[in-house]
Design an enzyme around this catalytic site. Structure first.
Site, PDB file in Angstrom:
ATOM      1  N   LYS A 149       0.880  -1.178   0.000  1.00 49.05           N
ATOM      2  CA  LYS A 149       0.000   0.000   0.000  1.00 49.05           C
ATOM      3  C   LYS A 149       0.911   1.219   0.000  1.00 49.05           C
ATOM      4  O   LYS A 149       1.220   1.803   1.039  1.00 49.05           O
ATOM      5  CB  LYS A 149      -0.915  -0.061   1.232  1.00 49.05           C
ATOM      6  CG  LYS A 149      -2.156   0.785   1.087  1.00 49.05           C
ATOM      7  CD  LYS A 149      -3.215   0.352   2.070  1.00 49.05           C
ATOM      8  CE  LYS A 149      -4.284   1.394   2.269  1.00 49.05           C
ATOM      9  NZ  LYS A 149      -4.986   1.800   1.060  1.00 49.05           N
TER      10      LYS A 149
HETATM   11  N1  PMP Z   1      -7.808  -1.673  -2.865  1.00 50.46           N
HETATM   12  C1  PMP Z   1      -7.154  -0.507  -2.820  1.00 50.46           C
HETATM   13  C2  PMP Z   1      -6.366  -0.072  -4.010  1.00 50.46           C
HETATM   14  C3  PMP Z   1      -7.213   0.285  -1.665  1.00 50.46           C
HETATM   15  O1  PMP Z   1      -6.556   1.440  -1.621  1.00 50.46           O
HETATM   16  C4  PMP Z   1      -7.965  -0.169  -0.564  1.00 50.46           C
HETATM   17  C5  PMP Z   1      -8.016   0.636   0.703  1.00 50.46           C
HETATM   18  N2  PMP Z   1      -8.471   1.908   0.549  1.00 50.46           N
HETATM   19  C6  PMP Z   1      -8.661  -1.382  -0.673  1.00 50.46           C
HETATM   20  C7  PMP Z   1      -8.538  -2.115  -1.829  1.00 50.46           C
HETATM   21  C8  PMP Z   1      -9.488  -1.897   0.465  1.00 50.46           C
HETATM   22  O2  PMP Z   1      -8.657  -2.274   1.529  1.00 50.46           O
HETATM   23  P1  PMP Z   1      -9.110  -2.126   3.038  1.00 50.46           P
HETATM   24  O3  PMP Z   1     -10.305  -2.999   3.215  1.00 50.46           O
HETATM   25  O4  PMP Z   1      -7.940  -2.583   3.824  1.00 50.46           O
HETATM   26  O5  PMP Z   1      -9.426  -0.694   3.263  1.00 50.46           O
END
Ligand code: PMP
Length: 288
Positions: A149
């Site tokens: 991330k």
């Molecule tokens: N995909 C992307 C590209 C993201 O940035 C996020 C989080 N904003 C998610 C999926 C979802 O992840 P999470 O459930 O950990 O927020």
């Protein structure tokens, strides 16, 4: 509003980073988006673990350990008298020279912003979201592992712009094989013949914390859940579809590429996931 900046809680107006910070110059850094529900941080440990893995993958040494990072997150929420909100935790490579090399950069900048959250309007949880696949692809896993991330969100931003330009609020992103990766900030699930499917991580999906929470709910509800490569056809012909993410939580999707999903209403199973997820977030958190 107080912002955590490298160990201090400073007023928003004074929370500044250098123009030489490589997070700004090159998107060199990692981040997390975390939710606070009724004074408890949801899945804090999972978010901090993902942050550590993201940092490790880009050879960034986090200046705080798990416990210290958790305390910094909770301190920031407390300093802002928040009991419900969204926490953005960012760690950049830090201040360096005008050159790509991180040599001489640092220490890493740690920034924590705790604020209210702008959710999708409730109407979309009741009536569902319409999404469209867009030309901009998810970054190839061999170029940058999608599990990291990182602060590089430009292709997701372009995808979002492309969807908005043609009147949709969310974009469906494919990988370079044309398989479903995810939406711009959310993972994708479909329900077909009683089985829940979501793309595997190597298709270009982030290991979403909400994705994981939904998989756990599926297990509790006795619904088989498979990580499987999916095509747009699988979404067009699914009985139900929903997206998951920290900000969006679980949101129904009722149209993909102008094809109605199921009967065009949020599915019954989707509603169960929404209800169970909303129940869990209030039971499963770290008290600030
Ligand atoms: N995909 C992307 C590209 C993201 O940035 C996020 C989080 N904003 C998610 C999926 C979802 O992840 P999470 O459930 O950990 O927020």
């Amino acid at each position: 509003m107080k912002i955590y900046l490298n160990g201090d809680l400073v007023e928003k107006e004074k929370a500044m980073v250098s123009v030489f910070d490589h997070g700004l110059l090159y998107g060199d850094g990692v981040f997390e988006g975390i939710r606070l529900y009724d004074g408890c941080v949801f899945k804090l440990d999972e978010h901090l673990e993902r942050l550590e893995y993201s940092a490790k993958a880009i050879l960034l040494d986090l200046p705080l350990d798990r416990q210290q990072m958790a305390e910094a997150v909770c301190d920031t929420c407390r300093a802002n008298n928040l009991s419900n909100g969204y926490v953005r935790l960012v760690v950049t490579r830090g201040v360096g020279h005008l050159g790509l090399t991180p040599d001489g950069c640092g220490p890493p900048s740690v920034i924590i912003i705790a604020d209210d959250i702008q959710l999708y309007p409730e109407e979309l949880y009741e009536n569902g979201l319409k999404i469209i696949s867009v030309p901009t692809r998810r970054i190839n896993a061999s170029a940058l592992p999608p599990a990291v991330k990182s602060l590089n969100y430009l292709n997701n931003i372009l995808a979002k712009i492309e969807a908005k330009k043609v009147g949709f609020q969310e974009a469906l992103m494919l990988n370079d094989k044309g398989e479903i990766a995810e939406c711009t900030g959310d993972n994708v699930f479909v329900l077909s013949k009683g089985v829940l499917y979501t793309p595997p991580l190597d298709a270009g999906s982030l290991r979403g914390i909400t994705r994981g929470a939904v998989m756990d709910i599926a297990q509790d509800l006795g619904i088989p859940c498979r990580e499987q490569a999916l095509t747009r056809y699988d979404l067009w012909t699914a009985e139900e579809c929903f997206l998951t993410g920290t900000a969006a939580e679980v949101i129904p999707c009722v149209e993909v590429d102008h094809r109605t999903v199921g009967n065009g209403q949020p599915g019954q199973m989707t509603q169960k996931f929404i209800d169970k997820f909303r129940q869990n977030v209030r039971q499963d958190g770290v008290k600030i």
